[in-house]
Design a protein around this motif. Structure first.
Motif, short mmCIF file in Angstrom:
data_model
loop_
_atom_site.label_atom_id
_atom_site.label_comp_id
_atom_site.label_asym_id
_atom_site.label_seq_id
_atom_site.Cartn_x
_atom_site.Cartn_y
_atom_site.Cartn_z
N VAL A 75 4.67 3.82 0.54
CA VAL A 75 4.17 2.72 -0.28
C VAL A 75 3.04 2.01 0.45
CG1 VAL A 75 4.75 0.46 -1.22
CG2 VAL A 75 6.29 2.39 -1.61
N GLU A 76 3.24 1.70 1.72
CA GLU A 76 2.20 1.02 2.49
C GLU A 76 0.94 1.86 2.60
OE1 GLU A 76 2.15 -2.17 3.34
OE2 GLU A 76 4.08 -2.28 2.34
N ARG A 77 1.10 3.16 2.78
CA ARG A 77 -0.06 4.07 2.87
C ARG A 77 -0.85 4.05 1.55
NH1 ARG A 77 -1.91 9.01 1.62
NH2 ARG A 77 -0.11 9.51 0.34
N LEU A 78 -0.13 4.12 0.44
CA LEU A 78 -0.80 4.12 -0.86
C LEU A 78 -1.46 2.77 -1.14
CD1 LEU A 78 1.85 6.13 -2.89
CD2 LEU A 78 -0.40 6.92 -2.14
N ARG A 79 -0.85 1.68 -0.69
CA ARG A 79 -1.49 0.37 -0.85
C ARG A 79 -2.80 0.31 -0.08
NH1 ARG A 79 3.88 -3.16 -0.40
NH2 ARG A 79 4.31 -3.37 -2.62
N ARG A 80 -2.80 0.87 1.12
CA ARG A 80 -4.03 0.87 1.92
C ARG A 80 -5.12 1.67 1.23
NH1 ARG A 80 -0.28 1.26 6.20
NH2 ARG A 80 -0.57 3.51 6.31
N LEU A 81 -4.72 2.66 0.40
CA LEU A 81 -5.70 3.44 -0.36
C LEU A 81 -6.18 2.69 -1.60
CD1 LEU A 81 -4.05 6.97 -0.14
CD2 LEU A 81 -6.08 6.15 1.08
N GLY A 82 -5.58 1.52 -1.87
CA GLY A 82 -6.04 0.69 -2.97
C GLY A 82 -5.26 0.84 -4.26
N LEU A 83 -4.13 1.54 -4.25
CA LEU A 83 -3.33 1.69 -5.45
C LEU A 83 -2.53 0.42 -5.73
CD1 LEU A 83 -3.94 4.69 -4.62
CD2 LEU A 83 -1.83 5.26 -5.79
N SER A 84 -2.33 0.14 -7.01
CA SER A 84 -1.51 -1.00 -7.40
C SER A 84 -0.04 -0.61 -7.31
CB SER A 84 -1.84 -1.41 -8.84
OG SER A 84 -1.37 -0.42 -9.74
N ASP A 85 0.83 -1.63 -7.37
CA ASP A 85 2.26 -1.36 -7.34
C ASP A 85 2.67 -0.45 -8.49
OD1 ASP A 85 2.46 -2.91 -5.08
OD2 ASP A 85 3.40 -4.62 -6.08
N GLU A 86 2.08 -0.67 -9.67
CA GLU A 86 2.40 0.15 -10.83
C GLU A 86 1.98 1.60 -10.62
OE1 GLU A 86 0.76 -2.79 -10.98
OE2 GLU A 86 2.30 -4.04 -11.89
N GLU A 87 0.80 1.81 -10.05
CA GLU A 87 0.32 3.16 -9.77
C GLU A 87 1.19 3.85 -8.73
OE1 GLU A 87 -4.47 2.83 -10.44
OE2 GLU A 87 -3.61 1.80 -8.71
N ILE A 88 1.59 3.11 -7.72
CA ILE A 88 2.45 3.65 -6.67
C ILE A 88 3.79 4.06 -7.26
CG2 ILE A 88 3.72 3.10 -4.56
CD1 ILE A 88 1.32 1.19 -3.86
N ALA A 89 4.38 3.20 -8.07
CA ALA A 89 5.68 3.49 -8.68
C ALA A 89 5.58 4.75 -9.54
CB ALA A 89 6.15 2.31 -9.52
N GLY A 90 4.54 4.86 -10.32
CA GLY A 90 4.36 6.03 -11.16
C GLY A 90 4.18 7.31 -10.35
N ARG A 91 3.42 7.22 -9.30
CA ARG A 91 3.16 8.39 -8.46
C ARG A 91 4.42 8.84 -7.72
NH1 ARG A 91 -2.02 9.18 -4.61
NH2 ARG A 91 -2.94 9.07 -6.67
N MET A 92 5.21 7.86 -7.27
CA MET A 92 6.40 8.18 -6.47
C MET A 92 7.65 8.39 -7.32
SD MET A 92 5.87 5.61 -3.24
CE MET A 92 7.28 6.26 -2.36
#
Length: 46
Positions: A13-30
């Motif tokens: 999650v932290e890695r994806l946030r550093r890439l600029g993804l939103s929480d919603e995008e991260i949740a969907g991806r994971m």
């Protein structure tokens, strides 16, 4: 040892946030609930 799985997810999650993804995008991806991702919000500057 089962706590390691959650730690790895939190690190992802932290890695994806550093890439600029939103929480919603991260949740969907994971494939997790966005409310879980939001619980991992760390204050800026930590």
């Amino acid at each position: 040892m089962e706590d390691q799985g959650e730690l790895c997810l939190a690190e992802e999650v932290e890695r994806l946030r550093r890439l600029g993804l939103s929480d919603e995008e991260i949740a969907g991806r994971m494939g997790v609930d966005v409310s879980w991702v939001e619980t991992l919000v760390s204050p800026e500057g930590d």
